[in-house]
Design a protein around this motif. Structure first.
Motif, PDB file in Angstrom:
ATOM      1  N   ALA A 177      49.947  63.958 -53.098  1.00 45.49           N
ATOM      2  CA  ALA A 177      48.814  62.713 -53.631  1.00 45.49           C
ATOM      3  C   ALA A 177      48.572  61.848 -52.464  1.00 45.49           C
ATOM      4  N   ALA A 178      49.900  61.048 -52.309  1.00 44.35           N
ATOM      5  CA  ALA A 178      50.842  60.212 -51.019  1.00 44.35           C
ATOM      6  C   ALA A 178      50.724  61.150 -49.590  1.00 44.35           C
ATOM      7  N   VAL A 179      50.937  61.690 -49.761  1.00 42.36           N
ATOM      8  CA  VAL A 179      50.970  62.750 -48.094  1.00 42.36           C
ATOM      9  C   VAL A 179      49.816  62.149 -47.497  1.00 42.36           C
ATOM     10  N   SER A 180      48.613  62.825 -48.428  1.00 41.82           N
ATOM     11  CA  SER A 180      47.189  63.376 -47.980  1.00 41.82           C
ATOM     12  C   SER A 180      46.324  62.385 -47.519  1.00 41.82           C
ATOM     13  N   ARG A 181      47.385  60.806 -48.499  1.00 44.05           N
ATOM     14  CA  ARG A 181      45.937  59.463 -48.821  1.00 44.05           C
ATOM     15  C   ARG A 181      45.480  59.475 -46.760  1.00 44.05           C
ATOM     16  N   ASP A 182      46.307  59.484 -45.784  1.00 46.80           N
ATOM     17  CA  ASP A 182      46.509  58.764 -44.904  1.00 46.80           C
ATOM     18  C   ASP A 182      46.362  59.485 -43.324  1.00 46.80           C
ATOM     19  N   SER A 183      45.494  60.764 -44.018  1.00 43.56           N
ATOM     20  CA  SER A 183      45.153  61.904 -42.961  1.00 43.56           C
ATOM     21  C   SER A 183      44.198  61.931 -42.216  1.00 43.56           C
ATOM     22  N   ALA A 184      44.342  61.814 -41.018  1.00 43.73           N
ATOM     23  CA  ALA A 184      43.183  61.455 -39.409  1.00 43.73           C
ATOM     24  C   ALA A 184      42.515  63.040 -40.091  1.00 43.73           C
ATOM     25  N   ASN A 185      41.371  63.073 -40.654  1.00 44.29           N
ATOM     26  CA  ASN A 185      40.609  64.919 -40.889  1.00 44.29           C
ATOM     27  C   ASN A 185      39.563  65.300 -40.045  1.00 44.29           C
ATOM     28  N   PRO A 186      40.245  65.978 -38.766  1.00 44.42           N
ATOM     29  CA  PRO A 186      39.633  66.445 -37.803  1.00 44.42           C
ATOM     30  C   PRO A 186      38.839  67.718 -38.579  1.00 44.42           C
ATOM     31  N   PRO A 187      37.333  68.034 -38.156  1.00 44.16           N
ATOM     32  CA  PRO A 187      36.483  68.928 -38.815  1.00 44.16           C
ATOM     33  C   PRO A 187      36.706  70.347 -38.362  1.00 44.16           C
ATOM     34  N   ALA A 191      39.988  71.236 -38.475  1.00 44.24           N
ATOM     35  CA  ALA A 191      40.575  71.715 -39.072  1.00 44.24           C
ATOM     36  C   ALA A 191      41.304  70.837 -40.324  1.00 44.24           C
ATOM     37  N   SER A 192      40.175  70.269 -41.549  1.00 43.99           N
ATOM     38  CA  SER A 192      40.245  69.959 -41.673  1.00 43.99           C
ATOM     39  C   SER A 192      40.929  69.968 -43.015  1.00 43.99           C
ATOM     40  N   LEU A 193      41.439  69.425 -43.843  1.00 46.25           N
ATOM     41  CA  LEU A 193      42.695  69.731 -44.709  1.00 46.25           C
ATOM     42  C   LEU A 193      42.229  69.061 -46.537  1.00 46.25           C
ATOM     43  N   ALA A 194      42.251  69.975 -47.556  1.00 43.16           N
ATOM     44  CA  ALA A 194      42.522  68.627 -48.644  1.00 43.16           C
ATOM     45  C   ALA A 194      43.091  69.299 -49.909  1.00 43.16           C
ATOM     46  N   VAL A 195      43.084  68.718 -50.551  1.00 42.04           N
ATOM     47  CA  VAL A 195      44.192  68.876 -51.764  1.00 42.04           C
ATOM     48  C   VAL A 195      42.860  69.721 -52.637  1.00 42.04           C
ATOM     49  N   LEU A 196      43.471  70.296 -53.043  1.00 41.47           N
ATOM     50  CA  LEU A 196      42.752  70.859 -54.666  1.00 41.47           C
ATOM     51  C   LEU A 196      42.894  70.440 -55.922  1.00 41.47           C
ATOM     52  N   TRP A 205      51.938  70.047 -45.575  1.00 39.76           N
ATOM     53  CA  TRP A 205      50.873  69.047 -45.532  1.00 39.76           C
ATOM     54  C   TRP A 205      51.564  68.606 -43.986  1.00 39.76           C
ATOM     55  N   LEU A 206      52.213  67.964 -43.956  1.00 37.45           N
ATOM     56  CA  LEU A 206      52.638  66.970 -42.444  1.00 37.45           C
ATOM     57  C   LEU A 206      52.905  68.440 -41.986  1.00 37.45           C
ATOM     58  N   LEU A 207      53.311  69.399 -41.388  1.00 36.63           N
ATOM     59  CA  LEU A 207      53.252  70.063 -40.129  1.00 36.63           C
ATOM     60  C   LEU A 207      51.822  70.637 -40.458  1.00 36.63           C
ATOM     61  N   LEU A 208      50.956  70.847 -41.131  1.00 32.29           N
ATOM     62  CA  LEU A 208      49.525  70.968 -40.664  1.00 32.29           C
ATOM     63  C   LEU A 208      48.861  70.172 -40.492  1.00 32.29           C
ATOM     64  N   ASP A 209      49.148  68.644 -40.822  1.00 32.86           N
ATOM     65  CA  ASP A 209      48.404  68.005 -40.363  1.00 32.86           C
ATOM     66  C   ASP A 209      48.904  67.857 -38.564  1.00 32.86           C
ATOM     67  N   ASP A 210      50.557  67.769 -38.010  1.00 29.73           N
ATOM     68  CA  ASP A 210      50.505  67.701 -37.056  1.00 29.73           C
ATOM     69  C   ASP A 210      50.483  69.078 -35.787  1.00 29.73           C
ATOM     70  N   ALA A 211      50.018  69.741 -36.503  1.00 29.19           N
ATOM     71  CA  ALA A 211      49.552  71.097 -35.162  1.00 29.19           C
ATOM     72  C   ALA A 211      48.301  70.802 -35.401  1.00 29.19           C
ATOM     73  N   ARG A 212      47.343  70.480 -35.993  1.00 28.35           N
ATOM     74  CA  ARG A 212      46.432  69.735 -36.069  1.00 28.35           C
ATOM     75  C   ARG A 212      45.716  68.609 -35.316  1.00 28.35           C
ATOM     76  N   ARG A 213      46.860  67.818 -34.755  1.00 27.87           N
ATOM     77  CA  ARG A 213      46.929  66.837 -34.346  1.00 27.87           C
ATOM     78  C   ARG A 213      45.731  66.544 -33.313  1.00 27.87           C
ATOM     79  N   GLU A 214      46.252  67.862 -32.162  1.00 32.14           N
ATOM     80  CA  GLU A 214      45.347  68.134 -31.097  1.00 32.14           C
ATOM     81  C   GLU A 214      44.189  68.011 -30.599  1.00 32.14           C
ATOM     82  N   PHE A 215      43.733  68.608 -32.021  1.00 36.06           N
ATOM     83  CA  PHE A 215      41.863  68.453 -32.428  1.00 36.06           C
ATOM     84  C   PHE A 215      41.559  66.770 -32.687  1.00 36.06           C
TER      85      PHE A 215
END
Lengths: 998, 198, 107
Positions: free
Chosen positions: B13-23, B25-30, B178-188
């Motif tokens: 809940a906390a970590v997903s709140r502020d993520s920018a979501n490049p289309p 490679a978008s991330l979502a909590v199930l 989540w943070l690792l994937l978020d970091d990896a997709r930053r380039e997008f």
């Protein structure tokens, strides 16, 4: 600009760029390297050598550069030392500085080392800094440290970001010169997944500086363009320029470092600075080419002395002329091609000195026809010029030695002894190298991995054969990877062969090698005479010569020097090169940043930080955390003004007097289920489980097969075939692995299965005389009265509306419960309990208070009281061993004689005679502190705390024959003097256990 | 007592709140799901499938699904049963009853892990920042699932669509993943310089 | 990084596995019947072979099964993998294990 050709090359003259080198402003063009831009500005002096601080210039045009190491970066946080100027792409605003000089490049005080060079021979450090030992710390080490090392490590944290990505392909082609591109074409057309990597910004390798050759009727440059377009257009191909394959690891796993943003300068980008590819390739095609080999001759290290092919590259690819008047010293045809093309670019070629007695063939004829003075059987015997070459001495060889020299004026000396195939990656793949006497080179022998070498790296140098070799290699790789093999292609090439001649070692040089210095390893300042000295002193193995002289041990790992060093050893020992052996090639091929290796594993991503669902509450309530394996655990909860001692005293007192609450969620949990679950538990734990009734708990001890305690924990029998097992926080993974091991490999007949539930359950320990009163109003469907729920029992029901497994258990000695609720409800239930406990002053406590409370009761902690050499009896747990059980893991080992010796270390309590002294954990225990050092150590302190309940210090210790010493006095020697202690039973508080029932 | 007030907190809940979501490679909590681990020998496997209402795959590393329920093969005697939107206690009791005559193991692990989804053309590439598997469709087709690792975390990875993967991650590791994937997709987030290497 | 063929899941990267020491060392059925020396032999003595070595691995971050591997400790070539309880494949002819590393990398 005098040194920049008006046209030609691959630079973009419409994009001028300015840059600074050692504080001075210069300009270059897009497409330049720092080296080519400096050369175009007439700058050759770019560094000082490592040991003698000799002025050094740019020698090569690629990864093999030993001299031109620079520090790049304007900001400290983006400063990178030891970059090869030949590989640094120019960008507007680039700031670079030379290294290893003080105060300036042209005036370097350590250059004095050069004057005393005869006192700094091979092995100087080993021979000199031997004694007195006291001089090491104060004199030698600081001196060596100041003088040693290349470049300067930046002292700010790296501001850049690095990533690592795994890649998978059918065919990985390393190197995109003609052979690599041909291989890539063949593999790509076969439909397999292809990766092509090349360390340069543009793919093409030697084709990037090719002027004359044509391929399939096109100029080489046009063929190159068309080929890259074809590869780019195919969806099955990934092109990775600026990507160095730096290491080969087992089973076709290669490390590739892609430099993503360095060439952009400090541009704002979301891209990582570097991306490390870890590629698993079904098949690998190595097309890593070959490296130019220098000539070894006296004074061969002055600025203005350059590899011939490199000079050709500067002129053809960058339009930069490295001089105006050149002498060439060579042993092969390649230098003639360079001389001819440089001559047509406007450089005067004064003479070509060729070691060969009878150089002949098309290139020599062309040179002569162009009016170049070609001198067979001729060597360079000396050079002149302080900061740049000004003259060379050239002499004919007769009878194996050089005659009287003739002196030529020049500002450029080109050298080329031949080409050394780049077999680094092949060698790293554990393939055996075979020496080719004819080519004077080590070539790849039989492959060990699924790999083939093509082109220059296996000694195939000519363009036409190299393309054919590459294409065939690409087809064979694609076939082996299961592709549909593409049609053969026969390249039609016009290019003059360079032949296969070459020279290894040091040619004769007038004056005797002992007085003059001919450099072999330029970066580590190793001369031919250093290597000769090493062999005279008895070093015969090339590995020993390498380490003694440090040849090949610099950051270039001997790319330009290894073969010549071998040649000199071979000459000195009168052994064939193939008998001298070869040093081992190890990754990385070129220096690779720590950032690339660290990748994303920095800061908050360094390790997973495991937090319980109650963590945030603890953080909000001021907890100080400690690391327990990957978990963060609340260590203590200081109130304003409290230090750890005050906080722990208050937490202990509150728990003993009323009620405390503790987050025990990190405990490992395993659900053991199946009809044979009790039998399995019997075999895994020392305890007997058969008679444990459902609804009851038992403290279990687990041994390794060697009889020593591995883990412990409370186990609940939930039903006849279901156990809720808890383990230590750090031991959860180990215990589950050991259980699975026995189950899968020894007792696969048992009907029992294991499931980790560590993270399923939040565990809230509520401990203290008022614990029951706090929980009573919160539970539903559970009678937690003393009669219905005695100590060491478990009930299932609900608490605060959510399911719970409620344990009546105590690790404090007080009336206690452990509330297990599904993890996602952890914080909600915790807060509800806190609210219900407010009237009793419920106090959250951390791991430190937990430790104190259990130590007061003499409860052990695995890993603190035990260290892998402790049996149950050693720590007073013999009662936990099921006496009637025939077998359990570790039982047989307990019967070994050493396990029952009376002088084993046993757990005892220690009370300092002065109650105010808190012993150090880990302190040694002795019987007689008046013994001279080293005293006979008979034990050590395992736990030591201030006990708030007893208002004095307490300690647990493992002491030889400890139980028999109870009542006696021992000593704990400390720097401030021995501390006298009394040996007591390892239980300090409520020995009768009356408080367990509140 | 305030029974109804205890709500389940998702570890993402906390970590997903502020993520920018490049289309790309978008991330979502199930959504939360009931999750049970079933382990047992062949005779009980069929019974479990019947009780759960979804076939338990016999092929290694495959999942099967029916409506909101999925059965993931985790090992030759181990399946993860997932039912989105169902109360785990009810599911557990219902299945346990029908498996009572079998020797097998059913354990409620609904709170052990939380799940996320990565969606978009760069999903494979982003996941390969830490996941060492070949994620091409040839090697990792739709319908495949496996335990594996991502960086320093164990995960269960499954492919539900060509460009969609699900990750089931133990709670204490999930923010890291989540943070690792978020970091990896930053380039997008930087479309101009973003590139498609695969 | 080795590529190890799990008998259940196929080739997987070494990162997913944990090492389990020498294979085919069965726990004695009745440990109490062993004398100290025989028990110590079981506990501590391992072959430490140079060349072909039968060893246990566990696909811990995969199907979680233990299985056996024949690996050449010199070249790291993996000659075969097989399930617990299965007989090791016939000993490989001398020299063959060197070449078979090429198949060890087969995906």
């Amino acid at each position: 600009m005098r040194y920049r050709l008006p046209a030609g090359g691959r630079i973009d003259r419409d994009k001028p760029m300015s840059f600074h080198f050692d504080g001075k402003k210069y300009s270059g063009f897009a497409g330049d390297t720092l080296a080519s831009a400096l050369i175009a500005n007439g700058v050759h002096l770019v560094g000082r050598s490592f040991k003698y601080h000799r002025p050094r210039g740019i020698m090569s045009a690629g990864a093999d550069e030993p001299n031109a190491l620079v520090g790049v970066g304007n900001e400290e946080s983006r400063y990178t030392p030891n970059l090869r100027a030949t590989q640094v792409e120019l960008y507007d605003g680039l700031v670079a500085e030379s290294q290893n000089r003080w105060p300036s490049l042209s005036l370097d005080f350590s250059g004095a080392n050069d004057l005393f060079s005869r006192f700094l021979p091979a092995g100087f450090y080993y021979k000199t800094f031997m004694w007195p030992a006291s001089a090491w710390k104060k004199l030698y080490e600081p001196m060596i440290r100041r003088a040693a090392g290349l470049g300067r490590a930046p002292d700010a944290a790296d501001a850049d970001r690095y990533t690592q990505v795994y890649g998978h392909c059918d065919v990985l082609v390393v190197g995109a010169g003609p052979a690599g591109l041909a291989a890539a074409l063949a593999a790509a057309r076969s439909g397999v997944r292809v990766f092509v990597c090349d360390e340069q910004d543009q793919m093409g390798g030697s084709l990037l500086s090719e002027r004359e050759a044509t391929i399939d009727g096109q100029a080489a440059a046009d063929w190159l363009e068309q080929t890259i377009q074809e590869l780019k257009s195919r969806t099955n191909v990934v092109l990775l320029p600026r990507t160095t394959a730096f290491g080969w690891y087992p089973h076709n796993f290669l490390g590739l470092c892609e430099r993503v943003t360095d060439h952009l300068g400090p541009a704002i980008t979301k891209q990582p600075r570097e991306r490390m590819w870890q590629v698993r390739a079904r098949e690998v095609v190595l097309a890593t080419g070959a490296i130019e080999r220098p000539m070894v001759f006296p004074g061969n290290d002055r600025p203005g002395i350059m590899m011939a092919e490199a000079a050709r590259t500067y002129a053809n690819r960058y339009g930069a002329l490295p001089g105006t008047r050149a002498v060439v010293f060579t042993a092969c045809d390649g230098a003639y091609r360079a001389a001819l093309e440089l001559k047509s670019a406007g450089i005067e070629i004064t003479a070509i000195a060729d070691v060969r007695s009878n150089p002949n063939g098309r290139w020599i004829e062309r040179a002569r026809a162009a009016g170049i003075d070609v001198r067979p059987s001729t060597v360079v015997t000396g050079t002149y010029g302080r900061l740049h070459i000004s003259h060379v001495d050239v002499a004919r060889i007769s009878g194996g030695s050089a005659g009287h020299p003739e002196t030529f004026a020049c500002d450029l000396l080109l050298m080329l002894a031949g080409f050394t195939p780049s077999v680094h990656l092949f060698s790293q793949s554990r393939g055996k190298l075979v020496y080719d006497e004819d080519l004077k080179a080590y070539l790849p022998g039989e492959s060990v991995e699924r790999e083939r070498s093509v082109g220059g790296c296996r000694g195939v140098f000519d363009l036409s054969t190299s393309l054919a070799d590459g294409f065939a290699g690409g087809l064979s790789a694609a076939k082996a990877a299961g592709g549909t093999v593409a049609a053969e292609h026969k390249f039609s090439v016009f290019a003059q062969s360079l032949g296969r001649d070459g020279f290894v070692g040091a040619p004769p040089s007038g004056g005797g090698s002992r007085r003059t210095r001919a450099w072999v390893d330029f970066q580590n300042d190793v001369t031919a005479k250093d290597i000769e000295l090493a062999t005279r002193e008895g070093f015969r193995s090339i590995e020993h010569v390498k380490r003694y002289t440090t040849t090949g041990m610099a950051t270039d790992q001997g790319k330009t020097s290894n073969m010549n060093a071998l040649g000199i050893v071979s000459q000195t020992l009168a052994l064939p090169v193939s008998k001298v052996g070869l040093t081992t090639f190890r990754p990385p091929y070129t220096p690779t940043t720590f950032g690339a290796f660290a990748g994303q594993s920095r800061g908050e991503l360094f390790d997973p930080v495991r937090k319980t669902s109650i963590h945030e509450w603890a953080r909000e309530n001021g907890a100080v955390f400690e690391d327990v394996s990957l978990w963060k655990r609340a260590h203590y909860f200081p109130r304003p003004g409290e230090d750890i001692h005050a906080a722990v005293r208050r937490e202990c007192k509150a728990t003993r007097e009323s009620v405390g609450i503790f987050d025990a969620s990190t405990l490992g949990k395993i659900e053991v289920v199946g009809k044979d679950a009790a039998e399995f538990m019997n075999r895994m734990y020392t305890n007997a489980w058969t008679k444990l009734e459902p609804g009851r708990l038992r403290y279990g001890v687990m041994l390794r097969e060697d009889g020593f305690i591995m883990d412990d924990g409370v186990v609940g029998r939930m039903s006849p075939d279901r156990f809720h097992v808890t383990t230590t926080t750090g031991g959860a993974t180990r215990v589950l692995a050991l259980m699975e091991d026995y189950l899968q490999t020894e007792w696969s007949d048992l009907d029992v299965w294991l499931t980790s539930t560590t993270e399923q359950w939040a565990v809230i320990a509520v401990q203290g005389p008022n614990a029951r009163k706090v929980l009573e109003p919160l539970v539903q469907g559970i009678d937690i009265s003393q009669q219905a729920m005695p100590h060491m029992s478990v009930q299932e029901g609900r608490i605060c509306g959510v399911p719970t497994r409620l344990f009546r258990v105590s690790f404090t000695g007080e009336l206690g419960f452990e509330v297990n609720v599904p993890m996602g409800y952890g914080r909600g239930v915790w807060e509800a309990i806190c609210a219900a406990g407010r009237e009793f002053g419920i106090t959250p406590y951390g791991t430190e208070t937990m430790h104190v409370l259990r130590a007061e009761k003499g409860y052990i902690i695995v890993g603190q009281e035990t260290d892998g050499t402790v049996t149950p009896d050693d720590v007073g747990l013999a009662w936990a061993i099921g006496k009637t059980k025939k077998d359990f893991v570790g039982k047989r080992s307990l019967a070994r004689p050493a396990m029952s010796r009376s002088d084993r270390k046993q757990l005892v309590g220690l009370l300092t005679v002065d109650p105010k002294i808190v012993l150090e954990e880990g302190a040694q225990v002795v019987a007689d502190p008046s013994e001279p050092v080293p005293m006979t150590m008979i034990g050590h302190v395992t736990s030591s705390y201030w006990s708030a309940a007893l208002d004095r210090s307490i300690a647990l210790a493992l002491v030889q024959g400890g139980r028999a010493r109870i009542g006696s006095r021992l000593s704990v020697p400390m720097p401030s003097g021995p501390v006298t202690v009394e040996v007591v039973q390892p239980i300090f508080y409520d020995p009768e256990g009356k408080r367990l029932d509140g | 007592m305030a029974e109804a007030t205890i709500v389940r907190v998702n570890s993402l809940a906390a970590v997903s709140r502020d993520s920018a979501n490049p289309p790309r490679a978008s991330l979502a909590v199930l959504p939360d799901a009931a999750k049970l681990v079933f382990r047992g020998r062949p005779p009980s496997v069929g019974a479990a499938a019947e009780a759960f209402g979804v076939e338990l795959p016999q092929t290694a590393n495959r999942f099967s699904e029916a409506g909101p329920r999925k059965a993931y093969w985790l090992g030759p005697d181990e399946w993860l049963l997932e039912a989105i939107g169902q109360d785990s206690s009810e599911l557990f009791s219902a299945m346990a009853e029908r498996l009572a005559s079998h020797s097998c193991s059913l354990v409620d692990v609904s709170h052990r892990s939380d799940s996320m989804e990565i969606r978009g053309p760069m999903s494979e590439y982003v996941l390969n920042h830490g996941c060492p598997l070949d994620l091409s469709e040839r090697a990792f087709p739709i319908g495949m699932c496996t335990r594996t690792i991502l960086g320093k975390s164990p995960i269960i990875l499954s492919r539900t669509e060509r460009e969609v993967f699900h990750l089931d991650v133990w709670r204490s590791f999930s923010p890291y993943v989540w943070l690792l994937l978020d970091d990896a997709r930053r380039e997008f987030l930087d479309d101009e310089s973003a590139r498609s290497p695969t | 990084m080795l590529l190890i063929k799990c008998p259940f899941c196929g080739p997987r990267p070494e990162l997913e596995f944990s090492y389990g020491g020498q294979a085919h060392i069965a726990r004695p059925k009745d440990p109490a019947s062993l004398d100290d020396e025989a028990w110590a032999e079981y506990l501590y003595i391992r072959s430490n072979s140079k060349g072909l070595h039968a060893e246990r691995w566990r696909h811990i971050h995969g199907c979680a099964r233990f299985f056996n591997v024949q690996r050449n400790t010199v070249s790291d070539a993996i000659v075969s993998t097989y399930k617990i309880g299965e007989e090791p494949p016939k000993p490989v002819e001398p020299g063959l294990e060197e070449r078979s590393s090429r198949s060890g990398a087969a995906l």
